[in-house]
Every structure is written in C-alpha cells, then in structure tokens.
Design an enzyme around this catalytic site. Structure first.
Site, PDB file in Angstrom:
ATOM      1  N   ARG A 262       0.801  -1.087   0.036  1.00 47.19           N
ATOM      2  CA  ARG A 262       0.136  -0.198  -0.125  1.00 47.19           C
ATOM      3  C   ARG A 262       0.748   1.156  -0.105  1.00 47.19           C
ATOM      4  NH1 ARG A 262      -3.458  -3.055  -1.292  1.00 47.19           N
ATOM      5  NH2 ARG A 262      -5.559  -3.313  -0.216  1.00 47.19           N
TER       6      ARG A 262
ATOM      7  N   GLU B  85      -3.372   7.365  -4.035  1.00 47.95           N
ATOM      8  CA  GLU B  85      -3.957   6.933  -5.462  1.00 47.95           C
ATOM      9  C   GLU B  85      -5.535   6.985  -5.467  1.00 47.95           C
ATOM     10  OE1 GLU B  85      -2.095   2.805  -4.687  1.00 47.95           O
ATOM     11  OE2 GLU B  85      -4.268   2.101  -5.131  1.00 47.95           O
TER      12      GLU B  85
ATOM     13  N   HIS C 162      -2.062   0.211  -9.616  1.00 45.76           N
ATOM     14  CA  HIS C 162      -2.216  -0.781  -8.720  1.00 45.76           C
ATOM     15  C   HIS C 162      -3.154  -1.892  -9.437  1.00 45.76           C
ATOM     16  CE1 HIS C 162      -4.128  -1.194  -4.559  1.00 45.76           C
ATOM     17  NE2 HIS C 162      -3.948  -2.468  -4.996  1.00 45.76           N
TER      18      HIS C 162
END
Ligand code: NAP
Length: 315
Positions: free
Chosen positions: A234, A263, A281
């Site tokens: 993360r 993000e 991601h």
C-alpha cells in the site's frame, strides 16, 4: 421481488462480477459507502451481507445503517478500508480473498524489478521512436539476477516474491515481526539494518495505521545509491515524501511502484522522474485471478447465510 439480502458496494465491480453477485440472491447496489445512507429504510433493514470492493473507508457509522448486517465480504486481501474493530464490536464478520492472488502480485513485483534494472520502458521507447533503427545505441544497464534483496514483510505474498527471486539467484534477506522458517534466508529484526545489507527492498506489508511509514526516511537513507525500492503493498507503508526526495537527489537508484499514498492521484513529482517504474495498482489484475477473488468473496457470503464456517475470515 423479495427484500434485498445483499448490498453490492463498489463502482469498481466489473460487469461479470456484478452479474454473478446479482444472480446469487436479492440485492441492492451502491457505488460506495457515501451512498449507503441514501438507501430506503426498508432496504437497509433487510441487508444481511455486503459485498465490498474499493478503497473508500467503510466505518462503524455505515455499519450502523444496517441493523441485520452480519458479514462484510471484501474483494481483495487488503482490508485496510474497513474498520475491523468497529465490525468486531458490532458482531459483524469480515472476510477477504487471500492466497488466490499471491502469484499475480509476486509476478508484478519481480517484473517491476527487472523492468527497472534493465530500463525496459526506455528500451521500448527507443525502438518505437525509430531512433534505434536510425543508429542510436541503448546504454548498458544493470543485472537483476544475483541481486541482494530484502523483503519487508515475509507474509503470503512476500514469501512468493522471495521464492521467485531465489530462483533468480538472488540473496534473500527479510524483515517481519518474527523470524520464519526459511531455506536459509537472512532475518533482520530492524528494517534499517536490513536496508544497509541489501541493494533492493521489496515491500509486501499489510496496509493500515500500524504500518504507516514503516519504510521510513531512515530506512530509505540506509539503502544507499544502488538501492531500488519495489512496493506492491500500500502507498501508506512507505514515507512517500522521503522516497521522492531520495529519488530526486539520486541518493537511491530507482523504484518500481504499483501503489501510491493518494492513489489514483499520483504525486506529480513521480511523473518527472525517469528512475521510477509506475503501475496503476494492478497487482492482482489478471482475468484469472480476479475471477478467483470474486468467487471466493461470494463463497464467503453464501457460507455466512447458510450458517456454515467462513472460508477466509479476518475477525
Ligand atoms: P500477510 O500474509 O498478512 O502478510 C503481511 C505481512 O505484513 C507479514 O509479513 C506481517 O508480518 C506484516 N505485518 C503485519 N502487521 C504488521 C505490523 N504491525 N508491523 C510490521 N509488519 C506487519 O498479507 P499478504 O496476503 O501477503 O498481503 C500483503 C499486502 O499486500 C495486503 O495487505 C495488501 O495491502 C497488499 N496487496 C496488494 C495488491 C496489489 O494489487 N498491489 C494485491 C494484493 C495485496 P509478520 O510476518 O510478522 O506477521
């Protein structure tokens, strides 16, 4: 139509995923937690399960909207968007989708490391631009096989990354809260001490408050000028400002990042750097793995409603 039992929460569900959930039982749909309060009271009272996908926080306030709620089934292994303590306090079970995505996420971590070492994006651009055909040569780059690598967080995904990198003849170091049984890999209790001993850091920690900034400025400084940081965990697990400073000042060699602090808004400082490899991601983002995750999410909901043991409980 019967009262909805299932709340599908997430604009990010694909058509296939939504169709499977919708066919399984009477449902209602919201784009995410901010829309939950607008559901009709009758709908909220009948909901027993939430199929959750997304990174918007799901807190106790939303849980309280659903008096019959018994399970929140998260799509994804990382459940840092869901307030687990709030769920537990209300007797609500939470499930996730571990293991079925390990291979894809580990593959992407290794791919970003190879891409970074071999400067593959710039190589592709040289060929496409016609400059290579016109005689421009490509600068020599850096060998990946045989690197000294430190895995930050030797969990399910971290171990898969280490196994892959061991096959690339890398020397494996790792840090975790406790020493693990490994085929001779080197354990460090301190991430700073590990960073001093390796050239590459691969971050595979859980997200959430407890691991915020775990890869700190001190850790990044300890890595040194050959250092490469790969993050598939993360964005919150790394001090992103410290990482950007080190990349801009050339105090480390580069980074490969699938996750970012805010993000999908990426700090524009990253976009100016040519020593980073950036991905949206997409660690678990193959058709095959996403299908396995969706099926596991639904299996957990069905198990709960049938009064059977949950397949992958979190709390
Ligand atoms: P896992 O098996 O639970 O492993 C997590 C690792 O984090 C373990 O090594 C654990 O340490 C460490 N950890 C947990 N709490 C910690 C703390 N408070 N301080 C220090 N270390 C801590 O999880 P996983 O299945 O490998 O998944 C890891 C993470 O990858 C997920 O949580 C998710 O955020 C991320 N992920 C990203 C993608 C993507 O698309 N990029 C996809 C899937 C998952 P111990 O070994 O000491 O327990």
């Amino acid at each position: 139509m019967s009262d909805p039992v299932l709340l599908i929460s997430g604009a990010a569900f694909t058509d296939e995923e939504r169709a499977r959930l919708e066919a399984s039982m009477p449902f209602a749909f919201v784009s995410g937690p901010p829309d939950m309060a607008a559901l009709e009271e009758g709908t909220r009272k009948s909901i027993r399960a939430i199929a959750f996908k997304g990174h918007h926080a799901l807190t106790g306030a939303e849980m309280d909207l659903f008096p019959s709620l018994g399970v929140i089934a998260n799509y994804g292994v990382g459940y840092d968007a869901i307030d687990i303590a709030a769920a537990t306090a209300r007797g609500i079970k939470v499930t996730n989708t571990p293991d079925v995505l390990n291979d894809d996420v580990a593959d992407l971590a290794v791919a970003m490391l190879i891409a970074q070492c071999r400067n593959m994006v710039a190589g592709d651009a040289l060929v496409r631009s016609g400059r290579w055909s016109a005689g421009e040569s490509f600068p020599l780059n850096r060998q990946m096989s045989g690197s000294t690598v430190g895995i930050v967080g030797l969990g399910r995904i971290g171990r898969e990354i280490a196994n892959r990198l061991a096959a690339f003849k890398c020397e494996i170091h790792y840090t975790s809260r406790s020493e693990k049984e490994t085929p001779g890999w080197t354990y460090h209790s301190s991430p700073v001490e590990m960073a001093k001993a390796v050239d590459v850091l691969v971050v595979a920690l859980v997200g959430g408050k407890e691991t915020e900034g775990h890869v700190s400025r001190q850790v990044i400084d300890a890595l040194g000028p050959r250092g490469i940081v790969i993050n598939i965990s993360r964005g919150s697990t790394i001090d992103e400002g410290a990482l950007l400073d080190a990349l801009e000042e050339g105090r480390i060699a580069g980074a490969g990042l699938d996750v970012f602090l805010n993000e999908p808004k990426v700090d524009p400082r990253f976009l100016k750097l040519d020593n980073v490899h950036l991905q949206p991601h997409q660690g678990s983002g193959s058709v095959e793995t996403r299908r396995r995750m969706a099926k596991l999410q639904l299996a957990n909901i069905e198990a709960f409603l049938a009064g059977e043991p949950l397949q992958t409980p979190v709390n």
